[in-house]
Design a protein around this motif. Structure first.
Motif, PDB file in Angstrom:
ATOM      1  N   ALA A  95       0.829  -1.212   0.000  1.00 13.16           N
ATOM      2  CA  ALA A  95       0.000   0.000   0.000  1.00 13.16           C
ATOM      3  C   ALA A  95       0.864   1.263   0.000  1.00 13.16           C
ATOM      4  CB  ALA A  95      -0.935  -0.006   1.204  1.00 13.16           C
ATOM      5  N   LEU A  96       1.913   1.257   0.809  1.00 11.60           N
ATOM      6  CA  LEU A  96       2.789   2.422   0.867  1.00 11.60           C
ATOM      7  C   LEU A  96       3.596   2.592  -0.421  1.00 11.60           C
ATOM      8  CD1 LEU A  96       3.923   2.198   4.579  1.00 11.60           C
ATOM      9  CD2 LEU A  96       2.658   4.093   3.525  1.00 11.60           C
ATOM     10  N   THR A  97       3.895   1.504  -1.097  1.00 10.81           N
ATOM     11  CA  THR A  97       4.571   1.594  -2.397  1.00 10.81           C
ATOM     12  C   THR A  97       3.674   2.320  -3.401  1.00 10.81           C
ATOM     13  OG1 THR A  97       5.808  -0.437  -2.006  1.00 10.81           O
ATOM     14  CG2 THR A  97       5.573   0.260  -4.291  1.00 10.81           C
ATOM     15  N   LEU A  98       2.407   1.938  -3.426  1.00  6.15           N
ATOM     16  CA  LEU A  98       1.465   2.595  -4.323  1.00  6.15           C
ATOM     17  C   LEU A  98       1.264   4.061  -3.938  1.00  6.15           C
ATOM     18  CD1 LEU A  98      -1.171  -0.266  -4.652  1.00  6.15           C
ATOM     19  CD2 LEU A  98       0.570   0.403  -6.317  1.00  6.15           C
ATOM     20  N   LEU A  99       1.143   4.320  -2.632  1.00  7.89           N
ATOM     21  CA  LEU A  99       0.984   5.693  -2.161  1.00  7.89           C
ATOM     22  C   LEU A  99       2.216   6.534  -2.480  1.00  7.89           C
ATOM     23  CD1 LEU A  99      -0.856   7.655  -0.646  1.00  7.89           C
ATOM     24  CD2 LEU A  99       0.192   6.866   1.482  1.00  7.89           C
ATOM     25  N   ASN A 100       3.388   5.951  -2.312  1.00  4.98           N
ATOM     26  CA  ASN A 100       4.633   6.645  -2.628  1.00  4.98           C
ATOM     27  C   ASN A 100       4.703   6.990  -4.119  1.00  4.98           C
ATOM     28  OD1 ASN A 100       7.145   7.739  -1.865  1.00  4.98           O
ATOM     29  ND2 ASN A 100       8.205   5.860  -2.418  1.00  4.98           N
ATOM     30  N   SER A 101       4.299   6.060  -4.952  1.00  4.60           N
ATOM     31  CA  SER A 101       4.284   6.323  -6.398  1.00  4.60           C
ATOM     32  C   SER A 101       3.278   7.413  -6.746  1.00  4.60           C
ATOM     33  CB  SER A 101       3.948   5.047  -7.162  1.00  4.60           C
ATOM     34  OG  SER A 101       4.949   4.089  -6.954  1.00  4.60           O
ATOM     35  N   GLY A 102       2.105   7.346  -6.149  1.00  3.73           N
ATOM     36  CA  GLY A 102       1.090   8.366  -6.388  1.00  3.73           C
ATOM     37  C   GLY A 102       1.543   9.738  -5.928  1.00  3.73           C
ATOM     38  N   THR A 103       2.206   9.779  -4.790  1.00  2.00           N
ATOM     39  CA  THR A 103       2.725  11.040  -4.275  1.00  2.00           C
ATOM     40  C   THR A 103       3.770  11.615  -5.223  1.00  2.00           C
ATOM     41  OG1 THR A 103       2.338  10.272  -2.023  1.00  2.00           O
ATOM     42  CG2 THR A 103       3.795  12.137  -2.272  1.00  2.00           C
ATOM     43  N   SER A 104       4.590  10.768  -5.792  1.00  2.00           N
ATOM     44  CA  SER A 104       5.596  11.233  -6.749  1.00  2.00           C
ATOM     45  C   SER A 104       4.944  11.841  -7.988  1.00  2.00           C
ATOM     46  CB  SER A 104       6.506  10.078  -7.167  1.00  2.00           C
ATOM     47  OG  SER A 104       7.265   9.637  -6.081  1.00  2.00           O
ATOM     48  N   VAL A 105       3.869  11.231  -8.446  1.00  2.00           N
ATOM     49  CA  VAL A 105       3.163  11.755  -9.621  1.00  2.00           C
ATOM     50  C   VAL A 105       2.555  13.118  -9.298  1.00  2.00           C
ATOM     51  CG1 VAL A 105       1.180  11.381 -11.145  1.00  2.00           C
ATOM     52  CG2 VAL A 105       2.730   9.492 -10.624  1.00  2.00           C
ATOM     53  N   VAL A 106       1.877  13.217  -8.144  1.00  2.00           N
ATOM     54  CA  VAL A 106       1.275  14.489  -7.745  1.00  2.00           C
ATOM     55  C   VAL A 106       2.356  15.556  -7.584  1.00  2.00           C
ATOM     56  CG1 VAL A 106       0.052  15.670  -5.861  1.00  2.00           C
ATOM     57  CG2 VAL A 106      -0.764  13.456  -6.685  1.00  2.00           C
ATOM     58  N   PHE A 107       3.458  15.185  -6.964  1.00  2.00           N
ATOM     59  CA  PHE A 107       4.547  16.139  -6.762  1.00  2.00           C
ATOM     60  C   PHE A 107       5.104  16.625  -8.097  1.00  2.00           C
ATOM     61  CE2 PHE A 107       8.861  17.463  -5.556  1.00  2.00           C
ATOM     62  CZ  PHE A 107       8.540  18.351  -4.534  1.00  2.00           C
ATOM     63  N   SER A 108       5.129  15.757  -9.073  1.00  2.00           N
ATOM     64  CA  SER A 108       5.600  16.138 -10.404  1.00  2.00           C
ATOM     65  C   SER A 108       4.704  17.223 -11.001  1.00  2.00           C
ATOM     66  CB  SER A 108       5.630  14.906 -11.307  1.00  2.00           C
ATOM     67  OG  SER A 108       5.916  15.267 -12.624  1.00  2.00           O
TER      68      SER A 108
END
Length: 127
Positions: A60-73
């Motif tokens: 779950a945190l892997t997916l959240l981390n990836s999503g956060t990276s996309v939003v941050f981009s």
């Protein structure tokens, strides 16, 4: 001489030796490694509820981390665009979003790394 303890003919045999085997890297080895991993992992996660819980958290945190990276981009893109266009109102709004995304991104990243390392340690203890 540092290699003085080796006889000259032994040293020449070592230097001229072609008996070094190339490591096998074909698909058979990969499938064998996967099978061996699964032989250990499946019982570990099947029998231990804490291990399953930790694995679910890491996924779950892997997916959240990836999503956060996309939003941050996207937030970073908007921030730099407003700066480049010298749009002061948008710049301050985007700067707030940028720092909010930075705080959330750092928190998610730290919790992700903590849970990953925690699962790693639990895995080693279980072996």
């Amino acid at each position: 001489a540092p290699l003085g303890y080796l006889a000259q003919d032994t040293l020449e045999e070592v230097v001229n030796s072609t008996a070094v085997a190339e490591p096998h890297t074909g698909p058979d080895l990969k499938w064998e490694q996967l099978r061996l991993f699964l032989d250990i992992a499946i019982p570990f996660f099947r029998e231990d509820p804490q291990a399953r819980s930790s694995l679910a958290k890491v996924v779950a945190l892997t997916l959240l981390n990836s999503g956060t990276s996309v939003v941050f981009s996207y937030v970073g893109r908007d921030f730099w665009t407003s700066l480049n266009q010298k749009n002061e109102a948008a710049f301050y709004t985007d700067m707030e979003k940028f720092f909010a995304a930075l705080v959330v991104g750092v928190l998610v990243s730290v919790v992700f790394r903590f849970q990953r390392e925690r699962l790693s340690l639990y895995w080693r203890e279980g072996l």
